[in-house]
Design an enzyme around this catalytic site. Sequence first.
Site, mmCIF file in Angstrom:
data_model
loop_
_atom_site.group_PDB
_atom_site.id
_atom_site.type_symbol
_atom_site.label_atom_id
_atom_site.label_comp_id
_atom_site.label_asym_id
_atom_site.label_seq_id
_atom_site.Cartn_x
_atom_site.Cartn_y
_atom_site.Cartn_z
ATOM 1 N N HIS A 72 2.961 -2.697 3.478
ATOM 2 C CA HIS A 72 4.182 -2.443 2.716
ATOM 3 C C HIS A 72 5.385 -3.057 3.420
ATOM 4 O O HIS A 72 5.484 -3.039 4.642
ATOM 5 C CB HIS A 72 4.393 -0.938 2.531
ATOM 6 N N GLY A 115 -0.723 -0.425 4.397
ATOM 7 C CA GLY A 115 -1.116 -0.409 2.999
ATOM 8 C C GLY A 115 -2.044 -1.544 2.611
ATOM 9 O O GLY A 115 -2.811 -1.412 1.648
ATOM 10 N N TYR A 145 0.310 9.890 5.845
ATOM 11 C CA TYR A 145 -0.457 9.281 4.762
ATOM 12 C C TYR A 145 -0.800 10.318 3.709
ATOM 13 O O TYR A 145 -0.746 11.527 3.952
ATOM 14 C CB TYR A 145 -1.721 8.596 5.297
#
Length: 266
Positions: A72, A115, A145
């Site tokens: 990400h 990610g 997470y």
Amino acid sequence: MSTPNATPFTVTVDIVDERIARLTFGHPTRRNALSAALLRELDAQLVDLATRRIPVVILGSGVGQDVWSAGHDLGELVHDRDPIAHGKPLEQVLRRVRAYPGVVIAMVSGSAWGGAVDLAMSCDLVVADDSARFTMTPATIGLPYTMSGLLRFFNNMPIHVLKEMFFSAQPLDAARAERFGVINRLVDADKLEATALELARAIASKAPLAIRAVKEQLRILEDLQPMPVQAMEQIAELRRQACESADFSEGLIAFSERRPAAFGGR
């Protein structure tokens, strides 16, 4: 594709034949980071390929690079403190891959972070070369997470390996990843594309409706993890505390300043 006032990214589709497509993403100035705009474009292309009934999709970002994807885009976390929550672009793409009415093969060359590891793990099969590395980095910046994300790892690797990855943020190299079943085929870089295509053709020659039915059954079986409401509420509260913590702010600042974070547990 690109968005105004943003670093350029690309998401391209190459129809190899009527049953196989290559879906390639790139964000070279950001180490192929999964920005929200890139993820939305990936999602749109997966929807289109599903509509076109393409049975096999090879997903990757190229061969011979140092980084498959940096995960990400952390620059966006200034405005979004929980980018992996339900309904966010990353989670939407992961769900789309898992529900795709065909087989999605991750072709991994170089390191995958955060990610991006989840993206590879969400695919049905993984083909990789020796440069592949899988590193789960949320604890490095203080990001908790999600339960659905952890479940994907829980279903794909031994529990002690999962804990090592999430607790230490140390990379799982290609050899260990193959040993634990994370990688289906491990080959030299010069054979990676040919191997992925060979596997795709083997799958594409089979009955697509039968494969689609088996994939959906396996997805449902993987998701059959009943949880008491009290446990869900407890987890939601733990995640809220972490996302709103000073540690998370410190983790983001430390990352941008390229220094170790000084976490205080608050």
